[in-house]
Design a protein around this motif. Structure first.
Motif, PDB file in Angstrom:
ATOM      1  N   ILE A   1       0.839  -1.204   0.000  1.00  0.00           N
ATOM      2  CA  ILE A   1       0.000   0.000   0.000  1.00  0.00           C
ATOM      3  C   ILE A   1       0.867   1.245   0.000  1.00  0.00           C
ATOM      4  CG2 ILE A   1      -1.647   1.339   1.378  1.00  0.00           C
ATOM      5  CD1 ILE A   1      -2.851  -1.352   2.275  1.00  0.00           C
ATOM      6  N   TRP A   2       1.906   1.254   0.825  1.00  0.00           N
ATOM      7  CA  TRP A   2       2.792   2.412   0.893  1.00  0.00           C
ATOM      8  C   TRP A   2       3.472   2.661  -0.455  1.00  0.00           C
ATOM      9  CZ3 TRP A   2       8.119   2.738   0.306  1.00  0.00           C
ATOM     10  CH2 TRP A   2       8.662   3.997   0.599  1.00  0.00           C
ATOM     11  N   ALA A   3       3.944   1.587  -1.092  1.00  0.00           N
ATOM     12  CA  ALA A   3       4.608   1.737  -2.390  1.00  0.00           C
ATOM     13  C   ALA A   3       3.631   2.273  -3.430  1.00  0.00           C
ATOM     14  CB  ALA A   3       5.193   0.399  -2.839  1.00  0.00           C
ATOM     15  N   LEU A   4       2.404   1.825  -3.397  1.00  0.00           N
ATOM     16  CA  LEU A   4       1.397   2.288  -4.344  1.00  0.00           C
ATOM     17  C   LEU A   4       1.047   3.753  -4.112  1.00  0.00           C
ATOM     18  CD1 LEU A   4      -0.476   1.386  -6.650  1.00  0.00           C
ATOM     19  CD2 LEU A   4      -2.191   0.884  -4.900  1.00  0.00           C
ATOM     20  N   VAL A   5       0.906   4.147  -2.852  1.00  0.00           N
ATOM     21  CA  VAL A   5       0.557   5.531  -2.536  1.00  0.00           C
ATOM     22  C   VAL A   5       1.703   6.484  -2.880  1.00  0.00           C
ATOM     23  CG1 VAL A   5       0.092   7.107  -0.607  1.00  0.00           C
ATOM     24  CG2 VAL A   5      -1.154   4.958  -0.790  1.00  0.00           C
ATOM     25  N   GLU A   6       2.926   6.083  -2.618  1.00  0.00           N
ATOM     26  CA  GLU A   6       4.074   6.954  -2.864  1.00  0.00           C
ATOM     27  C   GLU A   6       4.499   6.991  -4.333  1.00  0.00           C
ATOM     28  OE1 GLU A   6       5.583   9.043  -0.709  1.00  0.00           O
ATOM     29  OE2 GLU A   6       4.026   8.462   0.718  1.00  0.00           O
ATOM     30  N   SER A   7       4.043   6.037  -5.133  1.00  0.00           N
ATOM     31  CA  SER A   7       4.446   6.020  -6.538  1.00  0.00           C
ATOM     32  C   SER A   7       3.604   7.002  -7.344  1.00  0.00           C
ATOM     33  CB  SER A   7       4.281   4.606  -7.115  1.00  0.00           C
ATOM     34  OG  SER A   7       2.909   4.323  -7.297  1.00  0.00           O
ATOM     35  N   GLU A   8       4.039   7.254  -8.545  1.00  0.00           N
ATOM     36  CA  GLU A   8       3.289   8.108  -9.458  1.00  0.00           C
ATOM     37  C   GLU A   8       2.238   7.311 -10.225  1.00  0.00           C
ATOM     38  OE1 GLU A   8       3.305  11.425  -9.967  1.00  0.00           O
ATOM     39  OE2 GLU A   8       4.598  11.552  -8.213  1.00  0.00           O
ATOM     40  N   TRP A   9       2.209   5.991 -10.044  1.00  0.00           N
ATOM     41  CA  TRP A   9       1.279   5.158 -10.774  1.00  0.00           C
ATOM     42  C   TRP A   9      -0.167   5.463 -10.381  1.00  0.00           C
ATOM     43  CZ3 TRP A   9      -2.146   1.007  -9.916  1.00  0.00           C
ATOM     44  CH2 TRP A   9      -2.525   0.340 -11.079  1.00  0.00           C
TER      45      TRP A   9
ATOM     46  N   ARG B   1      -2.497  13.908  -9.068  1.00  0.00           N
ATOM     47  CA  ARG B   1      -1.815  15.125  -9.500  1.00  0.00           C
ATOM     48  C   ARG B   1      -1.338  15.034 -10.949  1.00  0.00           C
ATOM     49  NH1 ARG B   1      -0.053  14.188  -4.235  1.00  0.00           N
ATOM     50  NH2 ARG B   1      -0.844  15.735  -2.784  1.00  0.00           N
ATOM     51  N   SER B   2      -1.090  13.811 -11.413  1.00  0.00           N
ATOM     52  CA  SER B   2      -0.633  13.634 -12.788  1.00  0.00           C
ATOM     53  C   SER B   2      -1.155  12.306 -13.315  1.00  0.00           C
ATOM     54  CB  SER B   2       0.901  13.663 -12.841  1.00  0.00           C
ATOM     55  OG  SER B   2       1.424  12.557 -12.114  1.00  0.00           O
ATOM     56  N   GLY B   3      -1.149  12.152 -14.613  1.00  0.00           N
ATOM     57  CA  GLY B   3      -1.576  10.907 -15.226  1.00  0.00           C
ATOM     58  C   GLY B   3      -3.061  10.874 -15.523  1.00  0.00           C
ATOM     59  N   ILE B   4      -3.584   9.693 -15.710  1.00  0.00           N
ATOM     60  CA  ILE B   4      -4.974   9.535 -16.129  1.00  0.00           C
ATOM     61  C   ILE B   4      -5.973   9.923 -15.054  1.00  0.00           C
ATOM     62  CG2 ILE B   4      -5.192   7.118 -15.431  1.00  0.00           C
ATOM     63  CD1 ILE B   4      -6.655   6.690 -18.134  1.00  0.00           C
ATOM     64  N   LEU B   5      -5.597   9.858 -13.793  1.00  0.00           N
ATOM     65  CA  LEU B   5      -6.498  10.208 -12.698  1.00  0.00           C
ATOM     66  C   LEU B   5      -6.465  11.677 -12.323  1.00  0.00           C
ATOM     67  CD1 LEU B   5      -5.843   7.148 -10.338  1.00  0.00           C
ATOM     68  CD2 LEU B   5      -7.756   7.493 -11.903  1.00  0.00           C
ATOM     69  N   ALA B   6      -5.646  12.463 -12.996  1.00  0.00           N
ATOM     70  CA  ALA B   6      -5.482  13.881 -12.648  1.00  0.00           C
ATOM     71  C   ALA B   6      -6.770  14.661 -12.899  1.00  0.00           C
ATOM     72  CB  ALA B   6      -4.324  14.482 -13.435  1.00  0.00           C
ATOM     73  N   MET B   7      -7.026  15.586 -12.038  1.00  0.00           N
ATOM     74  CA  MET B   7      -8.187  16.466 -12.204  1.00  0.00           C
ATOM     75  C   MET B   7      -7.892  17.412 -13.362  1.00  0.00           C
ATOM     76  SD  MET B   7     -10.469  15.711  -9.923  1.00  0.00           S
ATOM     77  CE  MET B   7     -11.483  17.149  -9.815  1.00  0.00           C
ATOM     78  N   PRO B   8      -8.879  17.670 -14.199  1.00  0.00           N
ATOM     79  CA  PRO B   8      -8.648  18.614 -15.290  1.00  0.00           C
ATOM     80  C   PRO B   8      -8.395  20.021 -14.762  1.00  0.00           C
ATOM     81  CG  PRO B   8     -10.945  17.933 -15.222  1.00  0.00           C
ATOM     82  CD  PRO B   8     -10.218  17.138 -14.191  1.00  0.00           C
ATOM     83  N   GLY B   9      -7.538  20.746 -15.440  1.00  0.00           N
ATOM     84  CA  GLY B   9      -7.214  22.116 -15.015  1.00  0.00           C
ATOM     85  C   GLY B   9      -8.426  23.014 -15.138  1.00  0.00           C
ATOM     86  N   SER B  10      -8.539  23.961 -14.216  1.00  0.00           N
ATOM     87  CA  SER B  10      -9.711  24.861 -14.261  1.00  0.00           C
ATOM     88  C   SER B  10      -9.366  26.191 -14.835  1.00  0.00           C
ATOM     89  CB  SER B  10     -10.279  25.029 -12.878  1.00  0.00           C
ATOM     90  OG  SER B  10      -9.299  25.330 -11.925  1.00  0.00           O
TER      91      SER B  10
END
Length: 87
Positions: A66-74, A78-87
């Motif tokens: 869990i820690w590795a998953l949370v700390e990774s960029e995967w 903030r970035s990637g496919i799950l990133a919120m669109p810019g306003s």
């Protein structure tokens, strides 16, 4: 993940893992003697010490994942496919 969040997540994982480990290797007492303090269906040998150690090892491995998953960029908002669109 902050240290407080890490401790809370570890305790939740440990408690869940305990309930997964408890039934492993448990054999019920078919006869059970209520006079001696045992009832039919109670474990013959619970081996709680070994189960607590096994739970701690299992929870530590799950927590590290869990820690590795949370700390990774995967998995990041903030970035990637799950990133919120810019306003």
């Amino acid at each position: 993940m902050t240290w407080f969040t890490g401790i809370v997540v570890y305790l939740l994982v440990w408690w869940t893992a305990l309930f997964c480990v408890l039934p492993i290797g448990t054999r019920p007492d078919p006869a059970g003697d209520p006079a001696a303090g045992g009832w039919r269906g109670t474990p013959v040998a619970a081996r709680l010490g070994a189960k607590l150690i096994g739970t701690t090892v299992l929870a530590s491995l799950i927590w590290l994942g869990i820690w590795a998953l949370v700390e990774s960029e995967w998995l990041s908002f903030r970035s990637g496919i799950l990133a919120m669109p810019g306003s």
